[in-house]
Design a protein around this motif. Sequence first.
Motif, PDB file in Angstrom:
ATOM      1  N   GLN A  86       0.832  -1.196   0.000  1.00  0.00           N
ATOM      2  CA  GLN A  86       0.000   0.000   0.000  1.00  0.00           C
ATOM      3  C   GLN A  86       0.869   1.250   0.000  1.00  0.00           C
ATOM      4  N   ALA A  87       1.905   1.254   0.816  1.00  0.00           N
ATOM      5  CA  ALA A  87       2.792   2.415   0.887  1.00  0.00           C
ATOM      6  C   ALA A  87       3.515   2.615  -0.444  1.00  0.00           C
ATOM      7  N   ALA A  88       4.012   1.542  -1.032  1.00  0.00           N
ATOM      8  CA  ALA A  88       4.723   1.652  -2.310  1.00  0.00           C
ATOM      9  C   ALA A  88       3.796   2.144  -3.410  1.00  0.00           C
ATOM     10  N   ALA A  89       2.528   1.789  -3.358  1.00  0.00           N
ATOM     11  CA  ALA A  89       1.569   2.222  -4.376  1.00  0.00           C
ATOM     12  C   ALA A  89       1.294   3.721  -4.299  1.00  0.00           C
ATOM     13  N   LEU A  90       1.621   4.342  -3.182  1.00  0.00           N
ATOM     14  CA  LEU A  90       1.379   5.781  -3.022  1.00  0.00           C
ATOM     15  C   LEU A  90       2.533   6.648  -3.524  1.00  0.00           C
ATOM     16  N   LEU A  91       3.653   6.049  -3.892  1.00  0.00           N
ATOM     17  CA  LEU A  91       4.786   6.832  -4.393  1.00  0.00           C
ATOM     18  C   LEU A  91       4.370   7.691  -5.587  1.00  0.00           C
ATOM     19  N   GLY A  92       4.679   8.985  -5.523  1.00  0.00           N
ATOM     20  CA  GLY A  92       4.358   9.906  -6.610  1.00  0.00           C
ATOM     21  C   GLY A  92       2.922  10.390  -6.611  1.00  0.00           C
ATOM     22  N   ARG A  93       2.114   9.919  -5.668  1.00  0.00           N
ATOM     23  CA  ARG A  93       0.704  10.327  -5.604  1.00  0.00           C
ATOM     24  C   ARG A  93       0.528  11.449  -4.588  1.00  0.00           C
ATOM     25  N   SER A  94      -0.463  12.297  -4.831  1.00  0.00           N
ATOM     26  CA  SER A  94      -0.794  13.359  -3.885  1.00  0.00           C
ATOM     27  C   SER A  94      -1.723  12.784  -2.822  1.00  0.00           C
ATOM     28  N   VAL A  95      -1.381  13.075  -1.571  1.00  0.00           N
ATOM     29  CA  VAL A  95      -2.162  12.548  -0.452  1.00  0.00           C
ATOM     30  C   VAL A  95      -2.474  13.652   0.541  1.00  0.00           C
ATOM     31  N   ALA A  96      -3.487  13.392   1.347  1.00  0.00           N
ATOM     32  CA  ALA A  96      -3.790  14.243   2.496  1.00  0.00           C
ATOM     33  C   ALA A  96      -3.560  13.388   3.737  1.00  0.00           C
ATOM     34  N   LEU A  97      -2.863  13.978   4.697  1.00  0.00           N
ATOM     35  CA  LEU A  97      -2.531  13.279   5.942  1.00  0.00           C
ATOM     36  C   LEU A  97      -3.114  14.034   7.117  1.00  0.00           C
ATOM     37  N   SER A  99      -2.047  14.863  10.651  1.00  0.00           N
ATOM     38  CA  SER A  99      -0.932  14.862  11.586  1.00  0.00           C
ATOM     39  C   SER A  99      -1.389  15.375  12.936  1.00  0.00           C
ATOM     40  N   ASP A 100      -0.910  14.758  14.004  1.00  0.00           N
ATOM     41  CA  ASP A 100      -1.271  15.208  15.351  1.00  0.00           C
ATOM     42  C   ASP A 100      -0.728  16.611  15.629  1.00  0.00           C
ATOM     43  N   GLU A 101       0.486  16.880  15.149  1.00  0.00           N
ATOM     44  CA  GLU A 101       1.111  18.172  15.422  1.00  0.00           C
ATOM     45  C   GLU A 101       0.691  19.252  14.433  1.00  0.00           C
ATOM     46  N   LEU A 102       0.578  18.890  13.137  1.00  0.00           N
ATOM     47  CA  LEU A 102       0.364  19.893  12.099  1.00  0.00           C
ATOM     48  C   LEU A 102      -1.068  19.949  11.563  1.00  0.00           C
ATOM     49  N   GLY A 103      -1.917  19.062  11.998  1.00  0.00           N
ATOM     50  CA  GLY A 103      -3.277  19.022  11.453  1.00  0.00           C
ATOM     51  C   GLY A 103      -3.264  18.354  10.088  1.00  0.00           C
ATOM     52  N   ARG A 104      -4.015  18.907   9.141  1.00  0.00           N
ATOM     53  CA  ARG A 104      -4.092  18.323   7.797  1.00  0.00           C
ATOM     54  C   ARG A 104      -2.884  18.767   6.975  1.00  0.00           C
ATOM     55  N   VAL A 105      -2.205  17.804   6.371  1.00  0.00           N
ATOM     56  CA  VAL A 105      -1.037  18.059   5.533  1.00  0.00           C
ATOM     57  C   VAL A 105      -1.318  17.456   4.165  1.00  0.00           C
ATOM     58  N   GLU A 106      -1.039  18.226   3.115  1.00  0.00           N
ATOM     59  CA  GLU A 106      -1.204  17.724   1.752  1.00  0.00           C
ATOM     60  C   GLU A 106       0.133  17.795   1.041  1.00  0.00           C
ATOM     61  N   GLY A 107       0.384  16.801   0.192  1.00  0.00           N
ATOM     62  CA  GLY A 107       1.618  16.807  -0.582  1.00  0.00           C
ATOM     63  C   GLY A 107       1.775  15.521  -1.363  1.00  0.00           C
ATOM     64  N   VAL A 108       2.872  15.468  -2.119  1.00  0.00           N
ATOM     65  CA  VAL A 108       3.177  14.301  -2.937  1.00  0.00           C
ATOM     66  C   VAL A 108       4.088  13.367  -2.140  1.00  0.00           C
ATOM     67  N   VAL A 109       3.825  12.070  -2.203  1.00  0.00           N
ATOM     68  CA  VAL A 109       4.667  11.082  -1.533  1.00  0.00           C
ATOM     69  C   VAL A 109       5.969  10.983  -2.329  1.00  0.00           C
ATOM     70  N   GLU A 110       7.060  11.441  -1.714  1.00  0.00           N
ATOM     71  CA  GLU A 110       8.360  11.495  -2.369  1.00  0.00           C
ATOM     72  C   GLU A 110       9.149  10.199  -2.196  1.00  0.00           C
ATOM     73  N   ALA A 111       8.959   9.532  -1.070  1.00  0.00           N
ATOM     74  CA  ALA A 111       9.696   8.295  -0.776  1.00  0.00           C
ATOM     75  C   ALA A 111       8.933   7.507   0.272  1.00  0.00           C
ATOM     76  N   VAL A 112       9.299   6.251   0.423  1.00  0.00           N
ATOM     77  CA  VAL A 112       8.707   5.381   1.439  1.00  0.00           C
ATOM     78  C   VAL A 112       9.847   4.764   2.231  1.00  0.00           C
ATOM     79  N   ALA A 113       9.745   4.827   3.553  1.00  0.00           N
ATOM     80  CA  ALA A 113      10.739   4.215   4.438  1.00  0.00           C
ATOM     81  C   ALA A 113      10.064   3.080   5.199  1.00  0.00           C
ATOM     82  N   LEU A 136      -6.559  10.281  -0.886  1.00  0.00           N
ATOM     83  CA  LEU A 136      -5.753  10.521  -2.069  1.00  0.00           C
ATOM     84  C   LEU A 136      -6.309  11.738  -2.774  1.00  0.00           C
ATOM     85  N   ILE A 137      -5.441  12.555  -3.321  1.00  0.00           N
ATOM     86  CA  ILE A 137      -5.879  13.762  -4.017  1.00  0.00           C
ATOM     87  C   ILE A 137      -5.577  13.601  -5.495  1.00  0.00           C
ATOM     88  N   THR A 138      -6.593  13.717  -6.302  1.00  0.00           N
ATOM     89  CA  THR A 138      -6.389  13.633  -7.747  1.00  0.00           C
ATOM     90  C   THR A 138      -6.391  15.037  -8.318  1.00  0.00           C
TER      91      THR A 138
END
Length: 142
Positions: A86-97, A99-113, A136-138
């Motif tokens: 699932q994590a690998a399938a998100l590489l290069g995709r725009s997502v909304a997260l 976060s407990d500290e930052l609230g809603r975060v949007e961006g492109v998945v640059e890498a997976v650890a 996921l954001i299209t």
Amino acid sequence: MNVSVSTALARAALTGSDTESRVPVKTLSQEDFLKILVTQITSQNPLQPNADLSSITQMAQFTALEQVRQMQEMMQSLGDAQQRMQAAALLGRSVALESDELGRVEGVVEAVAFGEDGPQLLVNGQLYPLKQVSSLITSAIA
């Protein structure tokens, strides 16, 4: 028959000898269990046929418990593999997260650890656990 003699006979049936210098086996296979069962049945006291059968029941329960433990490990491994995919399938995709500290975060998945805590996604230069992905954001096609 004496329990210690029955145990010694079972050991001899498993190893094929009466020597004590063998390497112990950590798990019993179905074949080992059947060898022990046959040895106990053939060496039981005919006047008390059920005397040694309680140990057979206990061995069957231990075998079933070990199989359940192995199945739990396999299910955990399968779940871990699914999360990695699932994590690998998100590489290069725009997502909304979320976060407990930052609230809603949007961006492109640059890498997976992949670490002990499960897969983490690198979004906007920061790592987030996979479980924090809320959507996921299209991109809108104009």
